[in-house]
Scaffold this motif. Sequence first.
Motif, PDB file in Angstrom:
ATOM      1  N   ILE A   1      -6.341  22.243  -2.926  1.00 60.14           N
ATOM      2  CA  ILE A   1      -7.482  22.490  -3.723  1.00 60.14           C
ATOM      3  C   ILE A   1      -7.073  21.627  -5.266  1.00 60.14           C
ATOM      4  O   ILE A   1      -6.312  20.890  -4.781  1.00 60.14           O
ATOM      5  CB  ILE A   1      -6.345  23.470  -4.536  1.00 60.14           C
ATOM      6  CG1 ILE A   1      -5.227  24.278  -5.412  1.00 60.14           C
ATOM      7  CG2 ILE A   1      -7.144  25.313  -4.115  1.00 60.14           C
ATOM      8  CD1 ILE A   1      -5.084  25.322  -6.260  1.00 60.14           C
ATOM      9  N   ASN A   2      -8.614  21.108  -5.514  1.00 58.52           N
ATOM     10  CA  ASN A   2      -7.996  20.305  -7.036  1.00 58.52           C
ATOM     11  C   ASN A   2      -6.418  20.906  -8.228  1.00 58.52           C
ATOM     12  O   ASN A   2      -6.233  21.978  -7.907  1.00 58.52           O
ATOM     13  CB  ASN A   2      -9.105  20.457  -7.773  1.00 58.52           C
ATOM     14  CG  ASN A   2      -9.425  19.039  -9.242  1.00 58.52           C
ATOM     15  OD1 ASN A   2      -8.408  18.918  -9.771  1.00 58.52           O
ATOM     16  ND2 ASN A   2     -10.541  18.344  -9.023  1.00 58.52           N
ATOM     17  N   PRO A   3      -6.638  20.029  -8.095  1.00 52.95           N
ATOM     18  CA  PRO A   3      -5.238  19.791  -8.786  1.00 52.95           C
ATOM     19  C   PRO A   3      -5.231  20.043 -10.299  1.00 52.95           C
ATOM     20  O   PRO A   3      -4.359  21.260 -11.234  1.00 52.95           O
ATOM     21  CB  PRO A   3      -3.787  18.712  -9.226  1.00 52.95           C
ATOM     22  CG  PRO A   3      -4.578  17.416  -7.466  1.00 52.95           C
ATOM     23  CD  PRO A   3      -6.158  17.516  -7.523  1.00 52.95           C
ATOM     24  N   VAL A   4      -6.317  20.178 -10.726  1.00 46.19           N
ATOM     25  CA  VAL A   4      -6.282  19.804 -12.019  1.00 46.19           C
ATOM     26  C   VAL A   4      -7.246  21.712 -12.750  1.00 46.19           C
ATOM     27  O   VAL A   4      -6.367  22.459 -13.084  1.00 46.19           O
ATOM     28  CB  VAL A   4      -7.862  19.341 -13.375  1.00 46.19           C
ATOM     29  CG1 VAL A   4      -8.098  19.806 -14.697  1.00 46.19           C
ATOM     30  CG2 VAL A   4      -7.275  18.213 -12.562  1.00 46.19           C
ATOM     31  N   SER A   5      -7.554  21.884 -10.706  1.00 47.55           N
ATOM     32  CA  SER A   5      -7.802  23.028 -11.018  1.00 47.55           C
ATOM     33  C   SER A   5      -6.047  24.340 -10.574  1.00 47.55           C
ATOM     34  O   SER A   5      -6.132  25.087 -11.273  1.00 47.55           O
ATOM     35  CB  SER A   5      -8.788  23.417 -10.352  1.00 47.55           C
ATOM     36  OG  SER A   5      -9.700  23.064 -10.066  1.00 47.55           O
ATOM     37  N   GLY A   6      -5.927  24.178 -10.068  1.00 46.05           N
ATOM     38  CA  GLY A   6      -4.054  24.247  -9.625  1.00 46.05           C
ATOM     39  C   GLY A   6      -2.920  24.956 -10.766  1.00 46.05           C
ATOM     40  O   GLY A   6      -2.456  25.633 -11.263  1.00 46.05           O
TER      41      GLY A   6
ATOM     42  N   LEU B   1       3.048  31.474  -3.775  1.00 44.19           N
ATOM     43  CA  LEU B   1       3.292  31.259  -2.546  1.00 44.19           C
ATOM     44  C   LEU B   1       2.163  30.708  -2.447  1.00 44.19           C
ATOM     45  O   LEU B   1       2.476  28.646  -2.154  1.00 44.19           O
ATOM     46  CB  LEU B   1       4.243  31.500  -1.919  1.00 44.19           C
ATOM     47  CG  LEU B   1       4.185  30.714  -1.021  1.00 44.19           C
ATOM     48  CD1 LEU B   1       5.480  30.040  -0.991  1.00 44.19           C
ATOM     49  CD2 LEU B   1       5.256  31.838   0.221  1.00 44.19           C
ATOM     50  N   MET B   2       0.944  30.634  -2.065  1.00 46.65           N
ATOM     51  CA  MET B   2       0.214  30.231  -1.499  1.00 46.65           C
ATOM     52  C   MET B   2      -0.550  28.596  -2.455  1.00 46.65           C
ATOM     53  O   MET B   2      -0.737  27.959  -1.807  1.00 46.65           O
ATOM     54  CB  MET B   2      -1.763  30.954  -1.220  1.00 46.65           C
ATOM     55  CG  MET B   2      -0.321  31.911   0.046  1.00 46.65           C
ATOM     56  SD  MET B   2      -1.938  33.750   0.320  1.00 46.65           S
ATOM     57  CE  MET B   2      -3.264  32.299   1.539  1.00 46.65           C
TER      58      MET B   2
ATOM     59  N   GLN C   1       0.387  21.664  -2.539  1.00 39.74           N
ATOM     60  CA  GLN C   1       1.250  20.399  -2.677  1.00 39.74           C
ATOM     61  C   GLN C   1       0.900  20.075  -1.345  1.00 39.74           C
ATOM     62  O   GLN C   1       1.295  18.531  -0.661  1.00 39.74           O
ATOM     63  CB  GLN C   1       2.360  20.832  -1.656  1.00 39.74           C
ATOM     64  CG  GLN C   1       4.161  21.415  -2.960  1.00 39.74           C
ATOM     65  CD  GLN C   1       4.913  22.427  -2.534  1.00 39.74           C
ATOM     66  OE1 GLN C   1       4.329  23.206  -1.565  1.00 39.74           O
ATOM     67  NE2 GLN C   1       6.358  22.679  -3.154  1.00 39.74           N
ATOM     68  N   ASN C   2      -0.560  20.659  -0.667  1.00 40.32           N
ATOM     69  CA  ASN C   2      -0.635  20.029   0.979  1.00 40.32           C
ATOM     70  C   ASN C   2      -2.165  19.576   0.251  1.00 40.32           C
ATOM     71  O   ASN C   2      -3.210  19.489   1.462  1.00 40.32           O
ATOM     72  CB  ASN C   2      -0.771  21.003   1.792  1.00 40.32           C
ATOM     73  CG  ASN C   2       0.512  21.803   2.580  1.00 40.32           C
ATOM     74  OD1 ASN C   2       0.985  20.685   2.860  1.00 40.32           O
ATOM     75  ND2 ASN C   2       0.753  22.937   1.355  1.00 40.32           N
TER      76      ASN C   2
END
Length: 185
Positions: free
Chosen positions: A130-135, A119-120, A126-127
């Motif tokens: 964090i870098n999207p690639v890392s996420g 969830l976190m 979504q907010n």
Amino acid sequence: MTNEDIEVIGENVVKHKRPKRSENMSVQTEPGDNTKYINNALRLADLPPIDTKNISQLQERIAEYFNICSEEDMKPSVAGLALAVGVSRKTIWEWSQGDDTEKSDRRNAIKKAYQILNLMMEDYMQNGKINPVSGIFLMKNNFGYADKQEVVVTPNQPLGEGQETEEIRQRYLESAVTDDENFEN
């Protein structure tokens, strides 16, 4: 929304330049960040060992881990949870996936921690925290997410629909060229 509103929005979008790739791809740390991360890891590594078969000790350690992250203003992670519990990340994953009924309480405790972490991570993504690639990498590797593309396969039946073996044999024989036919010309 009027055409003028759309034009103004379009002009504003065009005015914003895309950030340089090197800025996006570089590590963004502030002075003291590395010290904070190292101290947090050392604090987790120094926690006294627990009996991971004792569910109350495990649940207390999971809660303690999230509290430490909250106190230190750190993003919790699967690797951090594993360090706090005193096992490897792989072991945490195996516990969350197991189906051994004897260890179902441990599995449930770890699954709940995974749900919180998942969830976190979604909230961070979504907010823009964090870098999207890392996420994407972390979610695929730690939470079982995957890129999926569905492919529908339609069988191709070049011999026709539901033909019997004898019919196929006969068609084959009729279309075959015999040696006699080759020598007639």
